[in-house]
Structures are given as C-alpha cells and as structure tokens.
Design a protein around this motif. Sequence first.
Motif, short mmCIF file in Angstrom:
data_model
loop_
_atom_site.label_atom_id
_atom_site.label_comp_id
_atom_site.label_asym_id
_atom_site.label_seq_id
_atom_site.Cartn_x
_atom_site.Cartn_y
_atom_site.Cartn_z
N TRP A 127 2.28 1.74 -3.41
CA TRP A 127 1.25 2.18 -4.36
C TRP A 127 0.94 3.67 -4.21
O TRP A 127 0.83 4.39 -5.18
CB TRP A 127 0.00 1.33 -4.12
CG TRP A 127 -1.17 1.75 -4.96
CD1 TRP A 127 -1.33 1.60 -6.29
CD2 TRP A 127 -2.35 2.42 -4.49
NE1 TRP A 127 -2.50 2.12 -6.72
CE2 TRP A 127 -3.17 2.65 -5.61
CE3 TRP A 127 -2.78 2.84 -3.22
CZ2 TRP A 127 -4.39 3.27 -5.51
CZ3 TRP A 127 -4.02 3.45 -3.14
CH2 TRP A 127 -4.81 3.67 -4.27
N TYR B 58 0.84 -1.21 0.00
CA TYR B 58 0.00 0.00 0.00
C TYR B 58 0.87 1.25 0.00
O TYR B 58 0.58 2.24 -0.69
CB TYR B 58 -0.94 -0.03 1.22
CG TYR B 58 -1.82 1.19 1.31
CD1 TYR B 58 -2.95 1.28 0.48
CD2 TYR B 58 -1.53 2.22 2.18
CE1 TYR B 58 -3.76 2.40 0.56
CE2 TYR B 58 -2.34 3.33 2.25
CZ TYR B 58 -3.46 3.43 1.44
OH TYR B 58 -4.26 4.54 1.51
N LEU C 104 4.80 1.79 -7.91
CA LEU C 104 4.28 0.70 -8.75
C LEU C 104 3.74 1.23 -10.08
O LEU C 104 2.92 0.60 -10.74
CB LEU C 104 3.17 -0.06 -8.01
CG LEU C 104 3.55 -0.68 -6.67
CD1 LEU C 104 2.36 -1.37 -6.04
CD2 LEU C 104 4.73 -1.62 -6.83
N LEU D 276 0.17 0.49 -11.74
CA LEU D 276 -0.58 0.63 -10.47
C LEU D 276 -0.19 1.94 -9.78
O LEU D 276 0.94 2.09 -9.33
CB LEU D 276 -0.29 -0.57 -9.56
CG LEU D 276 -0.65 -1.94 -10.09
CD1 LEU D 276 -0.21 -3.02 -9.11
CD2 LEU D 276 -2.14 -2.02 -10.36
N MET D 277 -1.08 2.92 -9.75
CA MET D 277 -0.81 4.20 -9.06
C MET D 277 -2.16 4.86 -8.72
O MET D 277 -3.14 4.66 -9.42
CB MET D 277 0.03 5.12 -9.96
CG MET D 277 -0.62 5.49 -11.28
SD MET D 277 0.38 6.60 -12.27
CE MET D 277 0.48 7.98 -11.14
#
Length: 258
Positions: free
Chosen positions: A15, A12, A20, A25-26
């Motif tokens: 992220w 987490y 990421l 993944l953002m």
Amino acid sequence: MAILLLLANLGYYAWTQGRLEALGLMPQEQHEPERLKGQVQPDMLRLLNGPRSAQPQTAGPSPEATGPDAEAPATPPEPVAASASETTEAPAPATLAQASTPVAQEPETTACWQAGGFTEAQTEALRSALTQLDLPRSWQFNEARSGGRWIVYMGRYDNQEQVERKKTELRDLKVSFRELSTAGLGPGLALGTYSSEAAAEKALADIVRTGVRTARVAQERAESVSSTLRLPRITPTQRDAVAGLGALLAGKSLKRCN
C-alpha cells in the motif's frame, strides 16, 4: 497469528509503495508548494565564514521542486554583493606588498668636531682607543708647538708683606711689573715677559741701570707640544662614542670645528 502478521506487513508495504493503486488503495501524498514558493534565490546561498578558496556552494533544487507544482524563476538570479567582512579581510595584493617592504632609514647628518690641548702621552693613549671605534679614516691629530717664555724676575718672597714693599720700591723707580702666583715663582714679581732668553737678558741689563739690584732672568714657561684631535664628517652616534671614552679625553670636551 504469524501468518496473519506476515500478510498484514506485506499488505502495508504494497500500500505504501503504491502497488495497490489499481485497486484504488494508495496513501495520500503530502505536498507543501507554498514553502517552495516562499524561498528567495536559494541557489545563491553561501557560507561567509567558510574557506576563501572554496567555491560558493549552491543549493540544488529539491526533488519536490521538479514536480508539476514547482515554478521556474522569471528572471536570472542577480549576483550578491560581497559583504563588508569579505572586503576587509582580504587585502589587495598591492597593500600586502607595501606592508612587507622595509622602510629605509634616513642617513645621519655629519659634522666636524675637535678637542685640543693633549700632551704627548695623552695623545698616544687616545690614539690607541680611537682605532677601536667605528670612525672615518679621516680623523687625525694636529700638533701645535708653544715656545718658551722668559721673564725678568724678582722673588720668591716669604710673605705678602715683602711683596708689597717691593712693589712700592718699583713704583718709586717707575718700573712696571706684574704679580706672579704660579707654582715655583709665586709669590713674586715679573718686570717683563720675553719670547727668548737673550731678549730677557738684554731687558735685565736695562732694568739694572734704573737702580734695581735683585732682579734676574727666569723661565716662566718651558717649550711644549700639544695636539688637537680633529674628527671631520662624523655622525652624532660616532660623536657619542668618542665622548664616551671618558678619562682618555683628559677632561677635554668635543667642540665644533672652526
């Protein structure tokens, strides 16, 4: 379970920090450019009730304003006019100087005043009191001498009936007279008034030849000296101070000099 929670927290954190991003993944960024566009000259804001010596505080551009969505102002900001509270609360230096300057009082007008008829004893008592007052040194006492007065006199009678009888006798002899009521001489009659005793004696001899037998020479008034207080160029305040001496003025009142 502990290892799974740790891995979940690490994932987490990566992220949210954009680590990421290579994996697609953002988190989605939140931008609100319409709020920045709605601001009107935010750099000219200042506190009206703040200290006068402090420089006006300006609101710097927010971090988001430097982004690609921020728009630069087309024209330079115009100066904001000072509010009415600022102009009234800060008086000009000239006004402060005038308020601190004392107003000069106009000097009192002066005049000459006098009072007369003081005996020698009254003059000395009044002179002593005047030296204690704040008066000009020009005040003074002026003496006036009154000579004695003699009369050819008839009397003193016991009652008014005797006076009336003597009046009738003098009218018959055609001798002029005046009635006296002063202490020591009245009731009585004066057949003539003179400035010296010798003149009164000569007049008596002439009156005796008319038939008057009971007349004689008497002094109606002794020689006297009286003083007049003169107060030149005194102010109304100084005049009130002299008038406040009360009994020392012996019933005399101050009058304007002739």
